[in-house]
Design an enzyme around this catalytic site. Sequence first.
Site, PDB file in Angstrom:
ATOM      1  N   THR A 185       0.832  -1.204   0.000  1.00  0.00           N
ATOM      2  CA  THR A 185       0.000   0.000   0.000  1.00  0.00           C
ATOM      3  C   THR A 185       0.868   1.255   0.000  1.00  0.00           C
ATOM      4  OG1 THR A 185      -1.725  -1.195   1.189  1.00  0.00           O
ATOM      5  CG2 THR A 185      -1.894   1.188   1.161  1.00  0.00           C
ATOM      6  N   CYS A 186       1.937   1.237   0.778  1.00  0.00           N
ATOM      7  CA  CYS A 186       2.830   2.402   0.840  1.00  0.00           C
ATOM      8  C   CYS A 186       3.496   2.631  -0.518  1.00  0.00           C
ATOM      9  CB  CYS A 186       3.887   2.210   1.919  1.00  0.00           C
ATOM     10  SG  CYS A 186       3.199   1.994   3.582  1.00  0.00           S
ATOM     11  N   ALA A 187       3.978   1.573  -1.116  1.00  0.00           N
ATOM     12  CA  ALA A 187       4.602   1.680  -2.433  1.00  0.00           C
ATOM     13  C   ALA A 187       3.598   2.196  -3.461  1.00  0.00           C
ATOM     14  CB  ALA A 187       5.163   0.321  -2.854  1.00  0.00           C
TER      15      ALA A 187
END
Length: 168
Positions: free
Chosen positions: A59-61
């Site tokens: 999700t962060c990527a």
Amino acid sequence: MATITLKGNKVHTTGSLPATGSKAPDFELTKTDLSHASLSDYSGKKTVLNVFPSIDTGTCAQSVRQFNEKAAKLDNTAVLCISKDLPFAQARFCGAEGIENVEMLSDFRDGNFGKAYNLEFSDGPLQSLLSRVVVVINENQEIVYTEQVPEIVDEPDYKAALEAITNA
């Protein structure tokens, strides 16, 4: 303190995000070349703070990819992707992904950013990391939009953040 969830389990941050309309708190973060960056470096620009726990999660990527593609194309706008990852990991990710339109910044040295914006986790398995937040700051360094993502594994509301940039 904000209460959010991590896969349905309650976790907390150290406080509440700065209020919309308030002056954005200053910070000192570390760039991928190990030099320093502060909020004043972006004075006169619209600034998006895309904050997340770690670039090494899906999700962060994805949030970095999305902001690299969408928000970074806007005029007079800096997109800062902020985590406590080491600058070396941030640089490796950007190199592997071809990310060139956002600036990666790390709060690894002293955590002053997470403390100033009250978005550091105070408990749970991600304690001391940064929660998933988007903050939009106008050219006068006033906060015009914030989003504390209520479920940490979810992506932020890109559309609302982009509208806030456009209207800032």
